[in-house]
Every structure is written in structure tokens, then in C-alpha cells.
Design an enzyme around this catalytic site. Structure first.
Site, PDB file in Angstrom:
ATOM      1  N   SER A   1       0.817  -1.210   0.000  1.00 49.81           N
ATOM      2  CA  SER A   1       0.000   0.000   0.000  1.00 49.81           C
ATOM      3  C   SER A   1       0.856   1.268   0.000  1.00 49.81           C
ATOM      4  O   SER A   1       1.569   1.546  -0.951  1.00 49.81           O
ATOM      5  CB  SER A   1      -0.953  -0.032   1.199  1.00 49.81           C
ATOM      6  OG  SER A   1      -1.909   0.986   1.124  1.00 49.81           O
TER       7      SER A   1
ATOM      8  N   GLU B   1     -11.976   6.686   7.089  1.00 48.29           N
ATOM      9  CA  GLU B   1     -10.969   7.161   8.021  1.00 48.29           C
ATOM     10  C   GLU B   1     -10.415   8.472   7.480  1.00 48.29           C
ATOM     11  O   GLU B   1     -10.491   8.742   6.275  1.00 48.29           O
ATOM     12  CB  GLU B   1      -9.847   6.139   8.166  1.00 48.29           C
ATOM     13  CG  GLU B   1     -10.287   4.845   8.836  1.00 48.29           C
ATOM     14  CD  GLU B   1      -9.146   3.862   9.028  1.00 48.29           C
ATOM     15  OE1 GLU B   1      -8.831   3.565  10.180  1.00 48.29           O
ATOM     16  OE2 GLU B   1      -8.591   3.398   8.020  1.00 48.29           O
TER      17      GLU B   1
ATOM     18  N   GLY C   1      -0.976  -1.180  17.554  1.00 45.36           N
ATOM     19  CA  GLY C   1      -1.213  -2.579  17.245  1.00 45.36           C
ATOM     20  C   GLY C   1       0.032  -3.303  16.777  1.00 45.36           C
ATOM     21  O   GLY C   1       0.021  -4.529  16.633  1.00 45.36           O
TER      22      GLY C   1
END
Length: 553
Positions: free
Chosen positions: A66, A381, A515
Site C-alpha cells: 500500500s 478514516e 497494534g
């Protein structure tokens, strides 16, 4: 079963786990330096094959990192409906990716197949659609994925070529729905629905001349840029100038360009300058699943006025709500899903429209899952990743209403509203966030509303914000609740955050554990930038005193 075991052992032997490395599957799938991902992608191929056998449907696997630098790469799996792989399979994917040797890997596969009642041995066939982006390590990793897939007897890998990530997700969804699923079909669906929506602009809209006809798009030197070059050949009513398409001499993937760079740095990407003042611009990320818009600010050394995912979401919400109001006979529960990172001004604006807003933890998989609960669920988002989901029941009702109105009231405001909604359902990629379909939907809505870029920018003024990171020994010491907006452990920390936040007008602050690394992330916003900075720093000091050792911007 002996044949299956032998095939797994033989295949795994060719892709040993790199020494000293471990891999974790998250929202972005597996990601790391592309040179060390061979075993991981091979094992992801095995997971995809098992997923196809379990569901009895075709799944997808795409090789991309990405918005990461060109040296990185990654892999993620798409479920039969085109969404991301079911979260319940992530622990198995992690265990398989980190299996220390072929025997351990094979035993994990056989035990998992037994537990999940997955038929092995070739009695049932399975399919995995494959794609990759333009990264130099992609071709080698694609071969690793193919070998992983073929190590499960009866599974076929179908190479769809170099694609954007959303294209692959769309193809998987269409493949399983029994509809046309080639890239040319994708291009045709986008261009045809865009044309329909443009043609449905209200005749009494006197502001159409205020809509700028030119759009400059930063392709991040990735796959999205040259795909947009193909799409624009069939686009009318909009002049699209694509830059940073990945051609030789234009620059490196995501380096000084792309949606992630533009959104975080608030600077124009490379290839943009003074000659672009006053022109509406957009930026895709490296695999075209993120989208932001911007405009250069005069006399500012390439600083920009940013329109991020929050404002894209607001535009979509306004337009859909307007069409629904014209179709009172078509009741629909319309919901907006955000994370705590959404700017407070955006949330207030959407709530003032009378729309339901709900928050989820950070991560597209949580947003997508919650949006599925509505007749029409919108999520975005701030980074520009998001889409619109329509329930099967609503789509059926909309189709019936559109056919009835076309028969009884052709050309009426109601009929055109229904037709616009139909075009939106075809233009937006309902499988996953898609920068190309999202870009065309933004342009079609601005045209329908007769809005200039400035009018879109003026919907609301973002509250100033600041994000910081505090390095900690153990990020699991922080436990949050209420979609990560409140700290429940350590209990004293939330009390301190509340005290600091109360000092500032429009103050809001939350902390959450990363995370992926041992840091705590801090987000603060307030009425002024100085206040937002002060609030973030004060809370960072408290986090540091309780847990940490180092504060980073």
C-alpha cells in the site's frame, strides 16, 4: 492424506522461515521488507487455499504494501464477498507464518483442517484469484504465493495480473456473485455509472458553471496512476491530468507523493507547483485504496489546503441523504461509522445533519463490519480509506422503486433521485475502499450539486489536532474501551486525561496502544493549535510517568 502431507512438506522446504523474524497479520495483512517475505507469502497462499475450501467459494490474495516505501511488500487475503479475511482466521495465519520448520507447518495445516472440517485431498476444488502491485519484489513473491496455493491439492491459482488492491477485491466479489469480473468490466462499470450520475445533474441547478472542469491527480508512482489513465479514456465532462504514474523518471513509489504523504505532511506531492494554483487536486496511495483531495495555497512554499477522508465522508452523506428525502416511500436506516481519529468538527457536522454516527476501534475491518448493520452504511478514516455499503434488502427495494418510478413518473424528481442512488451503488466499490471509484463519485456529486472546491472546503473548519507517540515497555498495559476513547487500565490515567482535557475549549483527547509496536499513541484536539499541542504534551507526560520512557512526534 499422505499425498497432501508430502506435498506440503516438499513445498514448505523451499521457503524456510527467515532467522530471527516474526510476522503478524493485521488490518494490512502481513507486511515487511519485501526481501524477507518469501516464506510468509507462500504460507499466506496456503491460508487462502484453505479459506477457499472452507467457504466453498473463490477468495483473493493480493501482494502489496500500500502506502509503504518501495522496498517493503506485503500480502493480504480477500474473502468471497470481497471484504478482508474473517478476523477469526488471523490467529491461524499468524501461527502458520511463524511455524519454525516444514513439519510444524504441515501439522498446523492438518490440525486446523480437522478442527474446521476443511476437506483435504482433492475431493473438493478451490480457487484463489491473485494480483500484485508494481513493486520490484512483487513478481518473485507472486510465485511464492502460487506455490503455497498449489501445495493444497485441488486448489487453482488464477493470476489476474498487476491490479490495484480494490480491483482485486471487486473481482472476487463479482466472481462469486456470478457477474462479469475482468478488469475491462471494472473500468466499464466505473465509467458508465459515472456518466449516468453526471447526466442526472438537476437541470435547475444554476451553479454548474462554478464547478471546475479540471482535476489533477497524483498517482503516488503506483499502480493507481496508470489504471486511471485507462479509465479516463472513457470519461467525459471532466479533464483529468494524471501525474506520478510510475513512468521512468517520475520518481519512486510513495516517495514524496501519495495520499499518505499529502495527508500527513500537508504539502503538495512532487510534480506539483505554482502552475497548479487554483486547480482541484487529488492524491491516491500506492495501491489506490486511499484518496484525499487538496489545493495549493498561494505564497506558501507548496503548502496545501487538505480535504481528507472526513470531508469526503461528509459529502457522500449529504448527497445520499438528499436523495433519500426525495424518496420518502423508500425508508432506509442510514448510518455513519467513524473512529476516534475523526476530527470532532466533522463528527459534529454529520450529527447536525440528523444522521446516526457510531464509533469503532481503529482499523478498516471494524468500520466495515459495523457499516454492514445499516441499510446504507458509510465509513471513512481521515487517511482517505472508506466506502459505502448497501444492504441486499435496500438494493432490491431501490431497484423496484426505480423501475416503478421510471414507468409511472419518468423524469420526475423522485425518479431521478432513485436513478442517482442506483448509479452510486454501481460507482462505489462496496467490497473495500477504492480511491478510483471514490474519486469519480466525488467529482459526480460536486457536479450534481454545482459546488466549487471552496464550497466543499467550507462545510466545516477542522479543529486543530496533534498526534504523539510515547515509547513504552509493554503496550498491553494500556486497555481501552468505548471504541478506544476511554482508558480502563491503568484507571488513574483516564482521570488525568479528563482533568487536562477540561482545561481547553473544544478539548478532546484519547490514548491507545499501537497494534504493531510498543508505543502508546496520543490524539488531542482543541480550539487552537497551541491548545491542541499543549493538551497532547500534557497527556504524553502523564503516560510517560506511568508507563513510558520516550515521547515522539
Amino acid at each position: 492424506m499422505a499425498d497432501q502431507l508430502s506435498l506440503l512438506l516438499d513445498s514448505a522446504t523451499r521457503f524456510p522461515l527467515p532467522n530471527g523474524l516474526s510476522f503478524s497479520y493485521g488490518t494490512s495483512g502481513f507486511r515487511s521488507d519485501g526481501s524477507v517475505l518469501g516464506s510468509t507469502v507462500h504460507r499466506a497462499g496456503i491460508v487462502a487455499a484453505l479459506r477457499s475450501l472452507k467457504t466453498g467459494s473463490t477468495v483473493g490474495l493480493v501482494i502489496t504494501a500500500s502506502h509503504n516505501p518501495v522496498c517493503d511488500n506485503g500480502v493480504k487475503i480477500a474473502d468471497p464477498d470481497g471484504s478482508m479475511m474473517d478476523q477469526s482466521w488471523e490467529p491461524f495465519a499468524n501461527a502458520l507464518a511463524n511455524a519454525p520448520d516444514p513439519n510444524s507447518l504441515a501439522q498446523l495445516v492438518l490440525q486446523f483442517a480437522k478442527d474446521e472440517e476443511i476437506p483435504l485431498g482433492g475431493g473438493q476444488s478451490a480457487e484463489v484469484l491473485l494480483a500484485r502491485d508494481t513493486r520490484p519484489t512483487g513478481e518473485t513473491l507472486l510465485e511464492a504465493a502460487k506455490q503455497g496455493i498449489s501445495s493444497i491439492i485441488g486448489t487453482v491459482a488464477i493470476d489476474m495480473g498487476i491490479l490495484t488492491t480494490p480491483e482485486l477485491h471487486w473481482m472476487v466479489r463479482c466472481w462469486n456473485n456470478g457477474t462479469k469480473a475482468t478488469e475491462s468490466d471494472y473500468f466499464a462499470q466505473l465509467s458508465n455509472s459515472f456518466r449516468s450520475l453526471m447526466e442526472l445533474a438537476p437541470n435547475d441547478n444554476l451553479n454548474l458553471d462554478t464547478v471546475e472542469k479540471k482535476l489533477i491527480v497524483d498517482g503516488a508512482n503506483g499502480v493507481g496512476g496508470f489504471k486511471l489513465e485507462e479509465i479516463k479514456k472513457n470519461i467525459t465532462g471532466l479533464e483529468i491530468d494524471v501525474r506520478n504514474t510510475g513512468k521512468e523518471g517520475e520518481g519512486l513509489l510513495n516517495e514524496g507523493c501519495g495520499a499518505d504523504f499529502v495527508q500527513k505532511e500537508k504539502f503538495a506531492p512532487c510534480g506539483f507547483g505554482l502552475s497548479d494554483l487554483g486547480i482541484r487536486c487529488a492524491s491516491l496511495d500506492g495501491d489506490a485504496d486511499r484518496l484525499v483531495f487538496f489545493r495549493l495555497i498561494p505564497n506558501s512554499n507548496n503548502k496545501i489546503e487538505l480535504v481528507d477522508g472526513d470531508k469526503i465522508l461528509s459529502l457522500f452523506a449529504i448527497f445520499i441523504q438528499e436523495q433519500l428525502r426525495l424518496l420518502e416511500e423508500l425508508p432506509a436506516r442510514l448510518g455513519v461509522v467513524q473512529t476516534a481519529y475523526a476530527n470532532g468538527a466533522a463528527t459534529d457536522y454529520i450529527k447536525n445533519l440528523g444522521l446516526e454516527v457510531i464509533f469503532t476501534p481503529t482499523g478498516v475491518k471494524y468500520l466495515h463490519e459495523k457499516a454492514l448493520e445499516y441499510d446504507i452504511g458509510l465509513y471513512f478514516e481521515a487517511n482517505g480509506h472508506g466506502t459505502i455499503l448497501f444492504s441486499k434488502e435496500f438494493l432490491s427495494q431501490l431497484d423496484s422503486a426505480n423501475r416503478e418510478l421510471s414507468s409511472k413518473l419518468p423524469g420526475s424528481k423522485k425518479q431521478k433521485a432513485a436513478s442517482r442512488l442506483v448509479a452510486v451503488t454501481q460507482l462505489i466499490n462496496q467490497a473495500v475502499g477504492d480511491a478510483l471509484s471514490g474519486l469519480l463519485l466525488v467529482e459526480a456529486i460536486l457536479h450534481n450539486k454545482g459546488w466549487s472546491f471552496q464550497k466543499w472546503c467550507d462545510l466545516y473548519q477542522d479543529l486543530p489536532s496533534r498526534q504523539l507517540k510515547v515509547k513504552v515497555a509493554d503496550r498491553t498495559a494500556i486497555v481501552t474501551a468505548d471504541a478506544e476513547t476511554r482508558v480502563v487500565k491503568p484507571a488513574a490515567l483516564q482521570e488525568l486525561i479528563d482533568i487536562e482535557t477540561a482545561k481547553y475549549t473544544h478539548g478532546r483527547c484519547f490514548v491507545r496502544p499501537s497494534g504493531t509496536e510498543d508505543v502508546v499513541r496520543i490524539y488531542a484536539e482543541a480550539a487552537t493549535q497551541d491548545s491542541a499541542d499543549s493538551l497532547a504534551n500534557s497527556v504524553a507526560q502523564h503516560v510517560n510517568q506511568i508507563l513510558g520512557s520516550d515521547i515522539k512526534t
